[in-house]
Write a protein that holds these residues in place. Structure first.
Motif, mmCIF file in Angstrom:
data_model
loop_
_atom_site.group_PDB
_atom_site.id
_atom_site.type_symbol
_atom_site.label_atom_id
_atom_site.label_comp_id
_atom_site.label_asym_id
_atom_site.label_seq_id
_atom_site.Cartn_x
_atom_site.Cartn_y
_atom_site.Cartn_z
ATOM 1 N N UNK A 1 0.722 -1.238 0.042
ATOM 2 C CA UNK A 1 0.098 0.144 0.030
ATOM 3 C C UNK A 1 0.832 1.078 0.144
ATOM 4 N N UNK A 2 2.156 1.032 0.252
ATOM 5 C CA UNK A 2 2.785 2.227 0.296
ATOM 6 C C UNK A 2 2.884 3.146 1.811
ATOM 7 N N UNK A 3 3.659 4.176 1.720
ATOM 8 C CA UNK A 3 3.553 5.055 3.155
ATOM 9 C C UNK A 3 2.190 5.869 3.283
ATOM 10 N N UNK A 4 1.862 5.960 4.366
ATOM 11 C CA UNK A 4 0.462 6.979 4.777
ATOM 12 C C UNK A 4 0.988 8.455 4.316
ATOM 13 N N UNK A 5 -0.002 9.338 3.920
ATOM 14 C CA UNK A 5 0.355 10.445 3.663
ATOM 15 C C UNK A 5 0.996 11.137 4.841
ATOM 16 N N UNK A 6 2.151 11.957 4.709
ATOM 17 C CA UNK A 6 2.576 12.600 5.787
ATOM 18 C C UNK A 6 1.885 13.830 6.008
ATOM 19 N N UNK A 7 2.813 14.556 7.020
ATOM 20 C CA UNK A 7 1.921 16.030 7.343
ATOM 21 C C UNK A 7 2.656 16.839 6.359
ATOM 22 N N UNK A 8 1.990 17.122 5.068
ATOM 23 C CA UNK A 8 2.763 17.678 3.950
ATOM 24 C C UNK A 8 3.131 19.028 4.356
ATOM 25 N N UNK A 9 2.376 19.937 5.423
ATOM 26 C CA UNK A 9 2.523 21.231 5.512
ATOM 27 C C UNK A 9 3.964 21.122 6.453
ATOM 28 N N UNK A 10 4.266 20.414 7.213
ATOM 29 C CA UNK A 10 5.568 20.044 7.903
ATOM 30 C C UNK A 10 6.523 19.825 6.960
ATOM 31 N N UNK A 11 6.446 19.029 5.747
ATOM 32 C CA UNK A 11 7.433 18.622 4.955
ATOM 33 C C UNK A 11 7.624 20.103 4.297
ATOM 34 N N UNK A 12 6.657 20.588 3.863
ATOM 35 C CA UNK A 12 6.629 21.730 3.039
ATOM 36 C C UNK A 12 7.575 22.858 3.853
ATOM 37 N N UNK A 13 7.324 22.967 5.245
ATOM 38 C CA UNK A 13 8.174 23.811 6.126
ATOM 39 C C UNK A 13 9.475 23.594 6.117
ATOM 40 N N UNK A 14 9.744 22.467 6.169
ATOM 41 C CA UNK A 14 11.140 21.949 6.221
ATOM 42 C C UNK A 14 11.960 22.240 4.792
ATOM 43 N N UNK A 15 11.451 21.901 3.833
ATOM 44 C CA UNK A 15 12.056 22.393 2.824
ATOM 45 C C UNK A 15 12.130 23.601 2.576
ATOM 46 N N UNK A 16 11.030 24.540 2.578
ATOM 47 C CA UNK A 16 11.051 26.049 2.449
ATOM 48 C C UNK A 16 12.205 26.579 3.182
ATOM 49 N N UNK A 17 12.326 26.197 4.381
ATOM 50 C CA UNK A 17 13.328 26.766 5.578
ATOM 51 C C UNK A 17 14.868 26.419 5.019
ATOM 52 N N UNK A 18 14.925 25.307 4.376
ATOM 53 C CA UNK A 18 16.335 24.884 4.230
ATOM 54 C C UNK A 18 16.708 25.349 2.842
ATOM 55 N N UNK A 19 15.872 25.425 1.985
ATOM 56 C CA UNK A 19 16.169 26.282 0.700
ATOM 57 C C UNK A 19 16.434 27.617 0.935
ATOM 58 N N UNK A 20 15.545 28.501 1.733
ATOM 59 C CA UNK A 20 15.765 29.761 1.751
ATOM 60 C C UNK A 20 17.103 29.978 2.729
ATOM 61 N N UNK A 21 17.473 29.051 3.704
ATOM 62 C CA UNK A 21 18.872 29.278 4.369
ATOM 63 C C UNK A 21 19.956 29.152 3.493
ATOM 64 N N UNK A 22 19.908 28.069 2.367
ATOM 65 C CA UNK A 22 21.087 27.662 1.615
ATOM 66 C C UNK A 22 21.043 29.026 0.471
ATOM 67 N N UNK A 23 19.868 29.392 0.081
ATOM 68 C CA UNK A 23 20.064 30.465 -0.810
ATOM 69 C C UNK A 23 20.717 31.655 -0.376
#
Length: 208
Positions: free
Chosen positions: A78-100
């Motif tokens: 069945x694959x993984x259950x849907x994660x908390x996409x808001x949290x995933x988006x937050x983590x990616x947004x923060x890391x990309x902003x910091x790296x830039x």
């Protein structure tokens, strides 16, 4: 090694050496094992789920094990259950902003390692695959999405060797757009007036 008993007071792990062999025992009953498998499917990684689904039993086996074995295989399929996409988006947004905005090459490298993990995590989860399906994220992405894995590895190489983060940022923002965009995307900033109103003063307590 997984040991399934009829009933245990609590699940536990025992690591010991005997006659030159190292043993790592995970001791469960059907209830604690089912809870553990569901938790791994929800949050990963999935070592126990993979072991139960594909491992070979030894010793006496009965209907309880067969039910758990079938359930684990169904969870993997069945694959993984849907994660908390808001949290995933937050983590990616923060890391990309910091790296830039990063100016220190040493700090950029640390950020890139975290970003590498989060990009793969989001990319595979979005496609219904476990990020650690083959033991770790690097091996999993090379097996499940080899072209994307090579592209991401090349971008990381250019950052570590040539101090150029542009390609890694591009890939990160592309994956971020797939899962809903930066954290602020889709949210309104036209707050209702009462959001900005002063907090109501607490009523005075009556005298004792």
């Amino acid at each position: 090694m997984l040991v399934v008993e009829r009933q245990v007071f609590s699940a536990r792990r025992m690591v010991f050496q005997q006659e030159g062999y190292l043993f790592d025992l995970h001791i469960h009953d059907p209830e604690t094992l089912t809870f553990t498998l569901a938790g791994e499917r929800r949050a990963g990684p999935i070592p126990t789920l993979h072991m139960v689904a594909h491992g070979k039993p030894f010793g006496p086996a009965d209907a309880i094990y067969e039910d758990i074995h079938a359930g684990a295989r169904a969870m993997l399929a069945a694959g993984p259950t849907d994660p908390n996409w808001i949290l995933v988006r937050h983590q990616l947004t923060e890391l990309l902003s910091d790296l830039a905005a990063c100016e220190s090459q040493e700090v950029c490298r640390w950020l890139a390692m975290s970003l590498y993990r989060e990009i793969i995590n989001a990319y595979l989860l979005h496609r219904g695959r476990f990020p650690c399906e083959f033991g770790n994220i690097a091996r999993s992405v090379q097996k499940l999405a080899p072209a994307f894995g090579s592209l991401l590895t090349g971008a990381c190489d250019r950052l570590f060797i040539g101090q150029d983060a542009a390609d890694l940022l591009t890939i990160g923002y592309q994956v971020l757009q797939e899962i809903g965009g930066p954290l602020t995307a889709g949210f309104s900033f036209q707050f209702p007036a009462h959001f900005r109103a002063p907090a109501a003063t607490s009523p005075a307590r009556p005298a004792a």
